[in-house]
Write a protein that holds these residues in place. Structure first.
Motif, short mmCIF file in Angstrom:
data_model
loop_
_atom_site.label_atom_id
_atom_site.label_comp_id
_atom_site.label_asym_id
_atom_site.label_seq_id
_atom_site.Cartn_x
_atom_site.Cartn_y
_atom_site.Cartn_z
N SER A 41 0.85 -1.20 0.00
CA SER A 41 0.00 0.00 0.00
C SER A 41 0.88 1.24 0.00
O SER A 41 2.08 1.19 0.30
N VAL A 42 0.25 2.36 -0.30
CA VAL A 42 0.95 3.64 -0.25
C VAL A 42 1.50 3.87 1.15
O VAL A 42 2.66 4.27 1.32
N ALA A 43 0.70 3.58 2.16
CA ALA A 43 1.13 3.77 3.55
C ALA A 43 2.35 2.91 3.87
O ALA A 43 3.28 3.36 4.55
N ILE A 46 5.44 4.47 2.27
CA ILE A 46 5.86 5.65 3.03
C ILE A 46 6.49 5.24 4.36
O ILE A 46 7.48 5.83 4.79
N THR A 53 6.38 11.00 -0.24
CA THR A 53 5.03 11.46 0.07
C THR A 53 4.04 10.71 -0.80
O THR A 53 4.42 10.07 -1.79
N GLU A 54 2.78 10.83 -0.45
CA GLU A 54 1.75 10.23 -1.30
C GLU A 54 1.82 10.82 -2.70
O GLU A 54 1.65 10.12 -3.69
N ILE A 57 4.41 9.11 -4.82
CA ILE A 57 3.97 7.80 -5.29
C ILE A 57 2.95 7.95 -6.42
O ILE A 57 3.04 7.24 -7.44
N ARG A 58 2.03 8.87 -6.28
CA ARG A 58 1.07 9.13 -7.36
C ARG A 58 1.80 9.62 -8.61
O ARG A 58 1.43 9.26 -9.73
#
Length: 80
Positions: A41-43, A46, A53-54, A57-58
């Motif tokens: 996951s993104v979390a 990180i 940062t999110e 990733i985006r």
């Protein structure tokens, strides 16, 4: 809202052999995509890489999409 990946992603021949990385890091777009492809996951990304940062990733995902769009357009031109 579409993210401008150019603000987050760059490449330089002296950093990871020119692989696209998150600006200001040595964390490659490839590494981020591998984490996501394996179900991360993104979390989790990180947590493992707190300098990300999110938005970074985006941006990596948006950059990859941009490349795929260019690749598809090039393939269509060659086929025509």
């Amino acid at each position: 809202m579409e993210i401008d990946w150019r603000k987050h992603i760059h490449s330089h021949p002296g950093i990871l052999g020119g692989k696209p990385v998150v600006r200001g890091t040595r964390i490659s777009v490839e590494l981020i995509l591998e984490y996501l492809a394996e179900g991360g996951s993104v979390a989790e990304i990180i947590d493992g890489y707190p300098s990300l940062t999110e938005a970074d990733i985006r941006a990596a995902i948006a950059f990859s999409s941009h490349l795929m769009t260019k690749e598809a357009a090039s393939a269509r031109q060659e086929a025509a």
